[in-house]
Design an enzyme around this catalytic site. Structure first.
Site, short mmCIF file in Angstrom:
data_model
loop_
_atom_site.label_atom_id
_atom_site.label_comp_id
_atom_site.label_asym_id
_atom_site.label_seq_id
_atom_site.Cartn_x
_atom_site.Cartn_y
_atom_site.Cartn_z
CB SER A 142 31.92 42.83 40.15
OG SER A 142 31.02 43.21 39.13
CE1 TYR A 155 30.89 37.50 38.75
CE2 TYR A 155 29.79 39.64 38.74
CZ TYR A 155 30.92 38.88 38.53
OH TYR A 155 32.08 39.47 38.11
P1 NAD Z 1 38.39 34.65 32.98
O1 NAD Z 1 37.35 33.61 32.70
O2 NAD Z 1 39.15 35.26 31.87
O3 NAD Z 1 39.44 34.10 34.04
C1 NAD Z 1 39.02 33.45 35.21
C2 NAD Z 1 40.11 32.49 35.63
O4 NAD Z 1 39.68 31.90 36.88
C3 NAD Z 1 40.33 31.33 34.65
O5 NAD Z 1 41.71 31.17 34.40
C4 NAD Z 1 39.75 30.13 35.36
O6 NAD Z 1 40.40 28.90 35.06
C5 NAD Z 1 39.97 30.52 36.82
N1 NAD Z 1 39.09 29.79 37.72
C6 NAD Z 1 37.76 29.56 37.59
N2 NAD Z 1 37.32 28.83 38.62
C7 NAD Z 1 38.39 28.60 39.42
C8 NAD Z 1 38.58 27.90 40.63
N3 NAD Z 1 37.56 27.26 41.23
N4 NAD Z 1 39.80 27.87 41.19
C9 NAD Z 1 40.84 28.49 40.57
N5 NAD Z 1 40.73 29.17 39.43
C10 NAD Z 1 39.51 29.22 38.86
O7 NAD Z 1 37.59 35.77 33.82
P2 NAD Z 1 37.94 37.28 34.20
O8 NAD Z 1 36.96 38.13 33.50
O9 NAD Z 1 39.38 37.56 34.09
O10 NAD Z 1 37.48 37.27 35.74
C11 NAD Z 1 38.40 37.37 36.81
C12 NAD Z 1 37.67 37.96 38.01
O11 NAD Z 1 37.23 39.28 37.69
C13 NAD Z 1 36.42 37.19 38.45
O12 NAD Z 1 36.36 37.16 39.86
C14 NAD Z 1 35.30 38.03 37.89
O13 NAD Z 1 34.10 37.88 38.62
C15 NAD Z 1 35.89 39.42 38.06
N6 NAD Z 1 35.26 40.43 37.21
C16 NAD Z 1 35.27 40.32 35.86
C17 NAD Z 1 34.66 41.29 35.11
C18 NAD Z 1 34.62 41.22 33.61
O14 NAD Z 1 33.86 42.01 33.03
N7 NAD Z 1 35.38 40.36 32.98
C19 NAD Z 1 34.05 42.39 35.72
C20 NAD Z 1 34.07 42.47 37.10
C21 NAD Z 1 34.69 41.49 37.85
#
Ligand code: NAD
Length: 260
Positions: A142, A155
């Site tokens: 991130s 985080y």
């Molecule tokens: P999201 O909530 O849309 O998807 C996350 C997925 O992870 C979900 O399907 C959930 O069921 C799954 N999950 C959660 N805990 C889990 C576990 N213990 N084991 C297996 N699966 C699990 O979120 P997203 O925004 O797509 O995030 C995905 C990644 O991207 C994360 O690591 C997040 O930190 C990172 N990220 C997101 C953003 C953002 O702005 N959305 C920015 C930077 C980084």
């Protein structure tokens, strides 16, 4: 077809960024394993991909913080496809609170999903990659791998930690043909972010519009959200790169929020 017949495990791929990566990879001929907590949601995502791209897609039930489930899930993929070429350790959650109110149980949960998850999935995949002499591991970092924000102690700590783990695996795996890199997205409109908007508005005492405009996008160069498609494209770039020149790197895609 940049990933023709490559076996790719993507954690957290039932939703958001992971799901977009699975679609993009499948569009390049990859076989994708949707590893997620809920089997029904993962199966639906896998069925959608198989129907859309005619490629192999499987659902794997996996809590990435469980050693047993990670080992079993990776074994399931290896059994079906004979190995693992690409691991995207992407599953993640967000919990926001000021440090003095941050529950220890929440802190441990955050580190378990983000850091234990990256460690366990990498550890389970590496022997199969080493056996082939090739592989690509990608961690979903991130901007918070590089930068801090209030309310996000666990985080930011976990996302910074991923850089260290990726660099160690890069050093260990480089001579065995495996590269490890980190993608660092800015804010992307997914369920993870949508959940934070009202939470941050409440904690900071500002409106939801102000959270979006000032907190989330205030430091970007153009006031734009990064998209799941943007991140899927970066993941494809790392996964399909022809050589192992890119190893131990982190790439920020954040509309100019953070520069280094
Ligand atoms: P999201 O909530 O849309 O998807 C996350 C997925 O992870 C979900 O399907 C959930 O069921 C799954 N999950 C959660 N805990 C889990 C576990 N213990 N084991 C297996 N699966 C699990 O979120 P997203 O925004 O797509 O995030 C995905 C990644 O991207 C994360 O690591 C997040 O930190 C990172 N990220 C997101 C953003 C953002 O702005 N959305 C920015 C930077 C980084």
């Amino acid at each position: 077809m940049k990933l023709k017949d490559k076996a790719c495990i993507i954690t957290g791929a039932a939703s958001g960024i992971g799901n977009a990566i699975a679609h993009r990879f499948a569009s390049e001929g990859a076989k994708v394993a949707i590893a997620d907590l809920n089997l029904d949601a993962a199966q639906k995502a896998a069925d959608d991909i198989a129907a859309k791209f005619g490629t192999s897609a499987m659902a794997v039930v996996m809590d990435v913080s469980s050693e047993e489930q990670v080992n079993a899930g990776v074994a399931q993929v290896v059994e079906a496809w004979g190995g693992v070429d690409v691991l995207i350790s992407n599953a993640g959650i967000q919990i926001v609170n000021p440090v003095e109110h941050f529950a220890f149980s929440d802190w441990k949960k955050m580190l378990a999903i983000h850091l234990d998850g990256a460690f366990l999935t990498s550890r389970a995949c590496l022997p199969h990659m080493y056996a082939k002499g090739a592989g690509s591991i990608i961690f979903m970092g991130s901007v918070h791998s590089k930068e801090a924000s209030p309310l996000k102690s666990a985080y930011v700590t976990a996302k910074h930690g991923l850089l260290g783990l990726a660099r160690v695996i890069a050093k260990e795996g480089g001579s065995k043909g495996v590269r490890t890199n980190v993608i660092c997205p800015g804010f992307v409109r997914t369920p993870l972010v949508d959940k934070q908007i009202p939470e941050q508005a409440r904690e900071l005492g500002i409106s939801e519009e102000e959270v979006i405009k000032n907190v989330m996008l205030g430091k970007t160069a153009d006031g734009e959200f990064t998209t799941v498609e943007d991140i899927a494209e970066v993941a494809l770039f790392f996964a399909a790169f022809e050589t192992n020149a890119l190893n131990g790197q982190s790439l920020i895609a954040s509309h100019g929020w953070f520069m280094e």
